[in-house]
Scaffold this motif. Structure first.
Motif, short mmCIF file in Angstrom:
data_model
loop_
_atom_site.label_atom_id
_atom_site.label_comp_id
_atom_site.label_asym_id
_atom_site.label_seq_id
_atom_site.Cartn_x
_atom_site.Cartn_y
_atom_site.Cartn_z
N ASN A 1 0.83 -1.21 0.00
CA ASN A 1 0.00 0.00 0.00
C ASN A 1 0.86 1.26 0.00
O ASN A 1 0.57 2.22 -0.71
CB ASN A 1 -0.92 0.01 1.22
N ARG B 1 2.40 1.77 -3.46
CA ARG B 1 1.39 2.18 -4.43
C ARG B 1 1.05 3.66 -4.25
O ARG B 1 1.03 4.44 -5.20
CB ARG B 1 0.13 1.34 -4.26
N ARG B 2 0.84 4.02 -3.00
CA ARG B 2 0.46 5.39 -2.68
C ARG B 2 1.53 6.39 -3.11
O ARG B 2 1.26 7.39 -3.77
CB ARG B 2 0.29 5.42 -1.17
#
Lengths: 223, 223
Positions: A182, A185-186
DNA sequence: CCAAAAGTGTTGGCTCTACACCCATGA
DNA sequence: TCATGGGTGTAGAGCCAACACTTTTGG
């Protein structure tokens, strides 16, 4: 002379720099041991009086150079401390700066002004002169906050770094583990990084290096 | 320590306050016309030199009282301006404060220090002395930012207010219209308001009044 | 071959946004 | 009765958090 006769009724102005770096999963701060009597026996943030005709930023940079710190840090104004009792000897108003450096290294020589300079983990600070403990706390709070909505992290990392280093910074500052997928990706979705040539090696699969696309401060919602 | 022995070579320290309120869908700022020669003919933020033994906050409050401003404002330190050329007459370092008041009203009398004081829409400022235009811009930027992640709005509104007044503040500051239902739901979900006795009347259905549960600054994600 | 860190996709839940109609009052 | 702002619910879209296995290298 008239100017001198009443000038002792005015506070003096100093700058002090909270020098921070991030290593070993924790903030490190650079402190000096001043020769001046007022702070004898304690450690302090590098700093000193502002001269007439000099900007505050220049004064801060000058004092940092004099403190034995190696490289040019990122600088921003932090807060101005003006409590008249912060220095028992005189009313000294101090404009505190936040100074960030990529790695906690120090230049060779002590200077005329200080006995020595050294890095400390912020969780194990020595006794600090004046209100410098307050300053350091405020500096850390500022960085913690800004990590969440700016690219200020680029001033706490080497020019190129691998993803796990960036993640360690955020994870250490937030005090909780982040999900690697996460987080990547962020960060990637924001388009503030670009791949850099080379890889980080170790007893494991090599890691792609990255660098910040822009190194000047910009606000981006990271967390 | 050359600077220390020649005390007339040291900069002076002042405080200046950017006084803001919100009315007629826009920020308003309170300015004064100083009698002092250096700023003659221009308007300025209220301010003056810091005395020895006085805290910066106290100095700011003292200067605000002397400026003819009616009520005790919310105060926070904004930024310290130290450019040696900001005042052509001398090197004066100014610790700028942000002062928020609920409504743009001014006390009756001009003072010995100023010809007059008056409120201006920030979109139509007169010529400002020193670097005070910069100060005002920075003050507005600070409030705009803090409206998004603190309850600072409570210092720009009367003690009780109806929902549309809160919404007008946010909508005016953000420069876009907010959906009334979504805004209300969001604010209510945070539990920072409580209903206050009474209603706001007009040529329309009466509006329930509310007040902030806590009026001291706290960080809450609003936007 | 083992250890150690790097790299990669999908899904369910939740949150956010967009949107329109009736209500209470004063004139 | 009309004008003015006050007050309320829902559904679809997009975002976010949770989750595990394979890859590449050094020793």
């Amino acid at each position: 002379m008239g100017a001198q006769s009443n000038s002792h009724l005015r506070p003096k102005v100093a700058v002090d720099a909270v020098v921070l770096s991030f290593a070993q999963r924790e903030f490190q701060t650079y402190l000096v041991r001043p020769r001046a009597a007022a702070a004898r026996g304690k450690w302090a943030c590098p700093g000193g009086l502002v001269a007439v005709g000099e900007t505050l930023d220049d004064a801060a940079r000058r004092e940092l150079r004099a403190s034995g710190l190696a490289n040019e840090p990122y600088l921003e104004q932090l807060f101005t401390f003006g409590n008249p009792s912060r220095d028992p000897a005189a009313h000294v108003i101090s404009v505190a700066y936040l100074a960030l450096v990529a790695a906690p290294v120090r230049s060779s020589s002590p200077t005329k002004k200080y006995f020595e300079g050294s890095w400390f983990r912020v969780s194990a600070l020595p006794a600090l002169a004046y209100d410098h403990a307050l300053m350091v706390r405020r500096g850390i709070a500022r960085v913690q906050a800004k990590l969440g909505y700016t690219n200020i992290a680029c001033n706490l990392l080497p020019e190129s770094f691998c993803f796990s280093e960036l993640e360690a910074l955020y994870s250490g500052v937030l005090g909780r583990v982040l999900d690697r997928r996460n987080f990547r990706r962020r960060i990637m979705a924001m388009g503030i990084l670009r791949p850099a040539p080379g890889v980080r090696r170790g007893n494991h699969r090599p890691a792609q290096l990255y660098r910040f696309l822009k190194r000047d401060l910009q606000t981006v919602q990271i967390l």
